[in-house]
Design a protein around this motif. Sequence first.
Motif, PDB file in Angstrom:
ATOM      1  N   UNK A 103       9.861 128.761 -22.727  1.00 39.04           N
ATOM      2  CA  UNK A 103       8.591 128.257 -22.259  1.00 39.04           C
ATOM      3  C   UNK A 103       7.985 129.264 -21.073  1.00 39.04           C
ATOM      4  N   UNK A 104       6.793 128.908 -20.850  1.00 42.14           N
ATOM      5  CA  UNK A 104       6.381 129.956 -19.502  1.00 42.14           C
ATOM      6  C   UNK A 104       5.559 129.254 -18.721  1.00 42.14           C
ATOM      7  N   UNK A 105       5.346 129.944 -17.478  1.00 41.98           N
ATOM      8  CA  UNK A 105       4.177 129.559 -16.547  1.00 41.98           C
ATOM      9  C   UNK A 105       3.171 130.861 -16.644  1.00 41.98           C
ATOM     10  N   UNK A 120       8.303 124.405  -6.441  1.00 38.42           N
ATOM     11  CA  UNK A 120       6.675 124.038  -6.650  1.00 38.42           C
ATOM     12  C   UNK A 120       6.262 124.830  -8.146  1.00 38.42           C
ATOM     13  N   UNK A 121       6.688 125.679  -8.247  1.00 37.50           N
ATOM     14  CA  UNK A 121       6.426 126.573  -9.643  1.00 37.50           C
ATOM     15  C   UNK A 121       7.428 126.245 -10.948  1.00 37.50           C
ATOM     16  N   UNK A 122       6.705 125.890 -11.930  1.00 36.02           N
ATOM     17  CA  UNK A 122       7.683 125.224 -13.036  1.00 36.02           C
ATOM     18  C   UNK A 122       6.981 125.825 -14.260  1.00 36.02           C
ATOM     19  N   UNK A 123       7.887 125.978 -15.204  1.00 34.10           N
ATOM     20  CA  UNK A 123       7.389 126.415 -16.426  1.00 34.10           C
ATOM     21  C   UNK A 123       6.650 125.391 -17.286  1.00 34.10           C
ATOM     22  N   UNK A 124       5.354 125.208 -17.270  1.00 33.89           N
ATOM     23  CA  UNK A 124       4.643 124.128 -17.692  1.00 33.89           C
ATOM     24  C   UNK A 124       3.870 124.244 -18.978  1.00 33.89           C
ATOM     25  N   UNK A 134      11.570 123.637 -16.079  1.00 34.90           N
ATOM     26  CA  UNK A 134      12.475 124.247 -15.065  1.00 34.90           C
ATOM     27  C   UNK A 134      11.744 125.072 -14.311  1.00 34.90           C
ATOM     28  N   UNK A 135      12.262 125.194 -13.110  1.00 37.34           N
ATOM     29  CA  UNK A 135      11.567 125.950 -11.932  1.00 37.34           C
ATOM     30  C   UNK A 135      11.843 127.649 -12.411  1.00 37.34           C
ATOM     31  N   UNK A 136      10.651 128.359 -11.844  1.00 42.75           N
ATOM     32  CA  UNK A 136      10.563 129.772 -12.333  1.00 42.75           C
ATOM     33  C   UNK A 136      11.514 130.541 -11.455  1.00 42.75           C
ATOM     34  N   UNK A 137      12.081 129.858 -10.392  1.00 40.38           N
ATOM     35  CA  UNK A 137      12.854 130.435  -9.174  1.00 40.38           C
ATOM     36  C   UNK A 137      14.039 131.091 -10.027  1.00 40.38           C
ATOM     37  N   UNK A 138      14.324 132.508 -10.102  1.00 33.34           N
ATOM     38  CA  UNK A 138      15.398 133.171 -10.495  1.00 33.34           C
ATOM     39  C   UNK A 138      15.711 132.709 -12.054  1.00 33.34           C
ATOM     40  N   UNK A 139      14.444 132.798 -12.771  1.00 34.13           N
ATOM     41  CA  UNK A 139      14.529 132.133 -14.092  1.00 34.13           C
ATOM     42  C   UNK A 139      13.588 132.996 -14.898  1.00 34.13           C
ATOM     43  N   UNK A 140      13.071 134.081 -14.773  1.00 36.74           N
ATOM     44  CA  UNK A 140      12.043 134.820 -15.368  1.00 36.74           C
ATOM     45  C   UNK A 140      12.904 136.016 -16.088  1.00 36.74           C
ATOM     46  N   UNK A 141      12.603 136.242 -17.497  1.00 39.79           N
ATOM     47  CA  UNK A 141      12.834 137.222 -18.255  1.00 39.79           C
ATOM     48  C   UNK A 141      12.223 138.121 -18.550  1.00 39.79           C
ATOM     49  N   UNK A 142      10.807 137.943 -18.755  1.00 37.09           N
ATOM     50  CA  UNK A 142       9.805 138.978 -19.407  1.00 37.09           C
ATOM     51  C   UNK A 142       8.377 138.214 -19.025  1.00 37.09           C
ATOM     52  N   UNK A 143       7.274 139.090 -19.297  1.00 32.86           N
ATOM     53  CA  UNK A 143       6.084 138.624 -19.130  1.00 32.86           C
ATOM     54  C   UNK A 143       5.154 139.406 -20.390  1.00 32.86           C
ATOM     55  N   UNK A 144       3.843 138.883 -20.343  1.00 38.05           N
ATOM     56  CA  UNK A 144       2.968 139.224 -21.180  1.00 38.05           C
ATOM     57  C   UNK A 144       1.567 139.258 -20.188  1.00 38.05           C
ATOM     58  N   UNK A 145       0.677 140.167 -20.218  1.00 40.35           N
ATOM     59  CA  UNK A 145      -0.785 139.886 -19.772  1.00 40.35           C
ATOM     60  C   UNK A 145      -1.624 139.251 -20.716  1.00 40.35           C
ATOM     61  N   UNK A 146      -2.355 138.466 -20.196  1.00 41.52           N
ATOM     62  CA  UNK A 146      -3.249 137.376 -21.065  1.00 41.52           C
ATOM     63  C   UNK A 146      -4.528 137.423 -20.533  1.00 41.52           C
ATOM     64  N   UNK A 147      -5.768 137.070 -21.190  1.00 43.03           N
ATOM     65  CA  UNK A 147      -7.014 137.031 -20.635  1.00 43.03           C
ATOM     66  C   UNK A 147      -7.048 135.587 -19.786  1.00 43.03           C
TER      67      UNK A 147
END
Length: 152
Positions: A103-105, A120-124, A134-147
């Motif tokens: 999932x991603x935020x 407050x911030x979750x993977x929606x 789930x909460x994004x806190x201490x739970x992010x492994x990767x990212x992508x730039x999007x439009x």
Amino acid sequence: MSVKRLLTVAASAAAVAALFSPVSSASALDAGSQGTGSAQLVAADGKLHVYTQPYGGGLECSWTGNSNDWGSCRNLTSDIWNNGYAGGPDAVDLYTAPNAGGAHACISQGDRWYDTKSGTYRFTYGAGLEQFGASVNNNISSHRWVDYCSQG
């Protein structure tokens, strides 16, 4: 002019200067702003910045492009700031798993999540995928730039 009068004039001048000086990100933060905050007062540098502790504390990692694995900041992030350039891919999808998996935020250009420990911030995005909701806190492994940030 007396010393007392000189001190009064100096204090008045300082008060007027404080009223008309621009508000910095730090002073806005000190005033109690939290959550998604605009970082527009700082010139964009084209990077996603993350910190291992809230409010810019701890280790900082930053990227100008996509990342399949956050390395030393993987699953250790409590402050996220999208200081990317406006236009083109300027929002960032934050994923629960390496290689943009799970999932991603999404954080928009100019936004900063100063304290993700708040919950407050979750993977929606990505209903049914690993870590959805789930909460994004201490739970992010990767990212992508999007439009732009969108459901999907």
